[in-house]
Scaffold this active site. Structure first.
Site, PDB file in Angstrom:
ATOM      1  N   LYS A 151       2.505  -3.466 -13.096  1.00 19.27           N
ATOM      2  CA  LYS A 151       3.796  -2.932 -13.554  1.00 19.27           C
ATOM      3  C   LYS A 151       4.941  -3.778 -13.043  1.00 19.27           C
ATOM      4  O   LYS A 151       5.928  -4.007 -13.749  1.00 19.27           O
ATOM      5  CB  LYS A 151       3.964  -1.483 -13.096  1.00 19.27           C
ATOM      6  CG  LYS A 151       3.117  -0.529 -13.901  1.00 19.27           C
ATOM      7  CD  LYS A 151       3.625   0.898 -13.800  1.00 19.27           C
ATOM      8  CE  LYS A 151       2.689   1.851 -14.508  1.00 19.27           C
ATOM      9  NZ  LYS A 151       2.890   3.242 -14.166  1.00 19.27           N
ATOM     10  N   LYS A 155      -0.138   4.386 -22.548  1.00 19.93           N
ATOM     11  CA  LYS A 155       1.177   4.858 -22.995  1.00 19.93           C
ATOM     12  C   LYS A 155       2.191   3.732 -22.917  1.00 19.93           C
ATOM     13  O   LYS A 155       3.051   3.602 -23.767  1.00 19.93           O
ATOM     14  CB  LYS A 155       1.679   5.978 -22.060  1.00 19.93           C
ATOM     15  CG  LYS A 155       1.018   7.305 -22.290  1.00 19.93           C
ATOM     16  CD  LYS A 155       1.512   8.359 -21.301  1.00 19.93           C
ATOM     17  CE  LYS A 155       0.649   8.414 -20.059  1.00 19.93           C
ATOM     18  NZ  LYS A 155       0.515   9.752 -19.462  1.00 19.93           N
ATOM     19  N   LYS A 158      -6.964  -1.509 -21.972  1.00 14.74           N
ATOM     20  CA  LYS A 158      -6.934  -0.057 -21.892  1.00 14.74           C
ATOM     21  C   LYS A 158      -5.962   0.533 -22.924  1.00 14.74           C
ATOM     22  O   LYS A 158      -4.880  -0.016 -23.127  1.00 14.74           O
ATOM     23  CB  LYS A 158      -6.468   0.311 -20.474  1.00 14.74           C
ATOM     24  CG  LYS A 158      -6.391   1.763 -20.173  1.00 14.74           C
ATOM     25  CD  LYS A 158      -5.930   2.011 -18.740  1.00 14.74           C
ATOM     26  CE  LYS A 158      -4.439   1.773 -18.550  1.00 14.74           C
ATOM     27  NZ  LYS A 158      -3.848   2.508 -17.419  1.00 14.74           N
TER      28      LYS A 158
HETATM   29  P1  TYM Z   1      -1.726   8.789 -16.162  1.00 10.11           P
HETATM   30  O1  TYM Z   1      -0.666   9.769 -16.480  1.00 10.11           O
HETATM   31  O2  TYM Z   1      -1.492   7.350 -16.471  1.00 10.11           O
HETATM   32  O3  TYM Z   1      -3.062   9.178 -16.929  1.00 10.11           O
HETATM   33  C1  TYM Z   1      -3.641  10.468 -16.849  1.00 10.11           C
HETATM   34  C2  TYM Z   1      -5.148  10.348 -16.793  1.00 10.11           C
HETATM   35  O4  TYM Z   1      -5.657   9.695 -17.949  1.00 10.11           O
HETATM   36  C3  TYM Z   1      -6.533   8.650 -17.556  1.00 10.11           C
HETATM   37  N1  TYM Z   1      -6.462   7.566 -18.552  1.00 10.11           N
HETATM   38  C4  TYM Z   1      -7.516   7.028 -19.167  1.00 10.11           C
HETATM   39  N2  TYM Z   1      -8.831   7.262 -19.071  1.00 10.11           N
HETATM   40  C5  TYM Z   1      -9.663   6.532 -19.858  1.00 10.11           C
HETATM   41  N3  TYM Z   1      -9.221   5.597 -20.735  1.00 10.11           N
HETATM   42  C6  TYM Z   1      -7.907   5.320 -20.860  1.00 10.11           C
HETATM   43  N4  TYM Z   1      -7.476   4.411 -21.719  1.00 10.11           N
HETATM   44  C7  TYM Z   1      -6.987   6.048 -20.045  1.00 10.11           C
HETATM   45  N5  TYM Z   1      -5.640   6.028 -19.921  1.00 10.11           N
HETATM   46  C8  TYM Z   1      -5.326   6.964 -18.995  1.00 10.11           C
HETATM   47  C9  TYM Z   1      -6.014   8.195 -16.211  1.00 10.11           C
HETATM   48  O5  TYM Z   1      -7.007   7.510 -15.482  1.00 10.11           O
HETATM   49  C10 TYM Z   1      -5.633   9.513 -15.584  1.00 10.11           C
HETATM   50  O6  TYM Z   1      -6.738  10.136 -15.002  1.00 10.11           O
HETATM   51  N6  TYM Z   1      -1.498   8.030 -11.245  1.00 10.11           N
HETATM   52  C11 TYM Z   1      -1.959   8.958 -12.254  1.00 10.11           C
HETATM   53  C12 TYM Z   1      -1.352  10.335 -12.145  1.00 10.11           C
HETATM   54  C13 TYM Z   1      -1.542  11.036 -10.832  1.00 10.11           C
HETATM   55  C14 TYM Z   1      -2.761  11.549 -10.321  1.00 10.11           C
HETATM   56  C15 TYM Z   1      -2.409  12.194  -9.093  1.00 10.11           C
HETATM   57  C16 TYM Z   1      -4.070  11.533 -10.749  1.00 10.11           C
HETATM   58  C17 TYM Z   1      -0.572  11.336  -9.954  1.00 10.11           C
HETATM   59  N7  TYM Z   1      -1.082  12.048  -8.880  1.00 10.11           N
HETATM   60  C18 TYM Z   1      -3.377  12.812  -8.289  1.00 10.11           C
HETATM   61  C19 TYM Z   1      -5.031  12.157  -9.951  1.00 10.11           C
HETATM   62  C20 TYM Z   1      -4.695  12.785  -8.732  1.00 10.11           C
HETATM   63  C21 TYM Z   1      -1.583   8.392 -13.609  1.00 10.11           C
HETATM   64  O7  TYM Z   1      -0.713   7.581 -13.740  1.00 10.11           O
HETATM   65  O8  TYM Z   1      -2.196   8.960 -14.659  1.00 10.11           O
END
Ligand code: TYM
Length: 334
Positions: free
Chosen positions: A114, A200, A197
């Site tokens: 990022k 968003k 991947k």
């Molecule tokens: P975020 O909001 O980017 O994504 C939410 C969840 O979706 C999964 N994900 C995917 N899995 C498979 N293929 C993909 N293309 C794909 N894109 C997204 C992500 O792995 C995630 O599980 N840092 C985290 C949010 C967070 C979090 C936490 C997660 C904040 N605190 C505590 C677990 C525990 C994030 O940015 O997710």
């Protein structure tokens, strides 16, 4: 015996979840509420690590919560809440920030990616400390398992390291969590760029399937998905990443094993296969979209559900933080 605890989070950074979020994370959350003591949060504090417009943040936080319920999270079974409603997240994050080495934080690949996008000096310090706030989310609830996509694995590892360090320095306080990452759906890829991947922030609109999208555009995007040279439906990540991604999607959505799908489409070319993938996506997303719209039409009720979730989450968070304050050596306030 108490049920094992699960915690996970999702950022309210878009107007819809996408297929990667759904298959990689949210679907597992729904299944795990049956077997675990479940905590799921909309991580709005994480969302502001990049410039965010206040009205958009408010809207997206509600849209995210509504989608979670629409995907099948039951407010009776799961504690669904908004991260900023529970003040202890930021409080614990500060304590953990003070236990994290600069080099350790700088190794986080998501920050590096990022920061490269924004330019290192334009990236905020919040973006740098992002994974430590995530560690606080997890440790605060003494979670045993964290269902996420593979992109979050390194953050869960950092969480374990920080929990262990705290326990070692101040006495046993935190449960060390395990990531829960089902291999078949650990990384759903971009339809136009099938080695990257689905994301968003970096996928083009044609590469991403949004949960709240209408059937027409969903079908069109699947039909236009990049499918490698040749015409056979085969699972071969290396030489046929596009077809392999569609097979993974189709298999996850219909529960049919990949070898069975390969046998079914033998000699049929890509057309029929893609049509079936598109139908599976539409069939899954349409009812979720309808339920989400219904939930969003009554904001008061949605906010009420989130207030209940925040109250339940706060109870656990307050307990953990009381122990942390005492262990660290903060004076009790009389
Ligand atoms: P975020 O909001 O980017 O994504 C939410 C969840 O979706 C999964 N994900 C995917 N899995 C498979 N293929 C993909 N293309 C794909 N894109 C997204 C992500 O792995 C995630 O599980 N840092 C985290 C949010 C967070 C979090 C936490 C997660 C904040 N605190 C505590 C677990 C525990 C994030 O940015 O997710």
């Amino acid at each position: 015996m108490a049920r094992p605890r699960v915690l996970s989070g999702i950022q309210p950074t878009a107007d819809s979840f996408h297929l990667g979020n759904y298959l990689g994370a949210v679907r597992q959350w729904v299944a795990m509420q049956e077997t675990h003591d479940a905590f799921y949060c909309v991580v709005d504090l994480h969302a502001i690590t990049v410039p965010t417009e206040p009205d958009a943040l408010r809207r997206r936080s509600r849209v995210a919560a509504a989608q979670l319920f629409a995907c099948g999270l039951d407010p009776e079974q799961s504690t669904v809440f908004v991260q900023s409603h529970v003040r202890e997240h930021t409080e614990l994050a500060w304590v953990l920030i003070c236990l994290t080495g600069m080099g350790e934080a700088a190794r986080m690949t998501q920050f590096k990616d990022k920061a490269a996008k924004f330019g290192e000096s334009a990236a905020s310090v919040g973006l740098f400390t992002y994974p430590i706030l995530q560690a606080a989310d997890i440790l605060l609830y003494q979670a045993n398992q964290v269902p996420v996509g593979v992109d979050q694995k390194q953050h869960v590892e950092l969480t374990r390291d920080l929990g262990q360090r705290f326990n070692h320095r101040f006495g046993e306080t935190f449960t060390l969590p395990e990531p829960f990452i089902p291999k078949e759906v650990e990384k759903i890829t971009d339809l136009q760029n099938p080695t990257a991947k689905m994301s968003k922030s970096s996928s083009s609109p044609a590469g991403i399937l949004d949960v709240l999208e209408q059937p027409g555009p969903l079908r069109k995007k699947v039909m236009r998905a990049v499918t490698d040279t040749g015409s056979e439906v085969l699972f071969d990540e290396e030489n046929k990443p596009g077809v392999s991604n569609l097979l993974r999607i189709q298999s996850a959505l219909t529960g049919t094993p990949i070898p069975d799908l390969v046998a079914r489409y033998e000699g049929q070319g890509y057309g029929t296969f893609k049509k079936d993938v598109a139908e599976a996506v539409v069939e899954t997303f349409a009812p979720i979209r309808e339920r989400t719209e219904k939930l969003l039409s009554d904001e008061k009720e949605l906010d009420r559900l989130l207030a209940i979730g925040a109250e339940r989450a706060s109870e656990v968070a307050r307990r953990t933080m009381a122990t942390v304050r005492e262990r660290v050596g903060f004076l009790p306030k009389l």
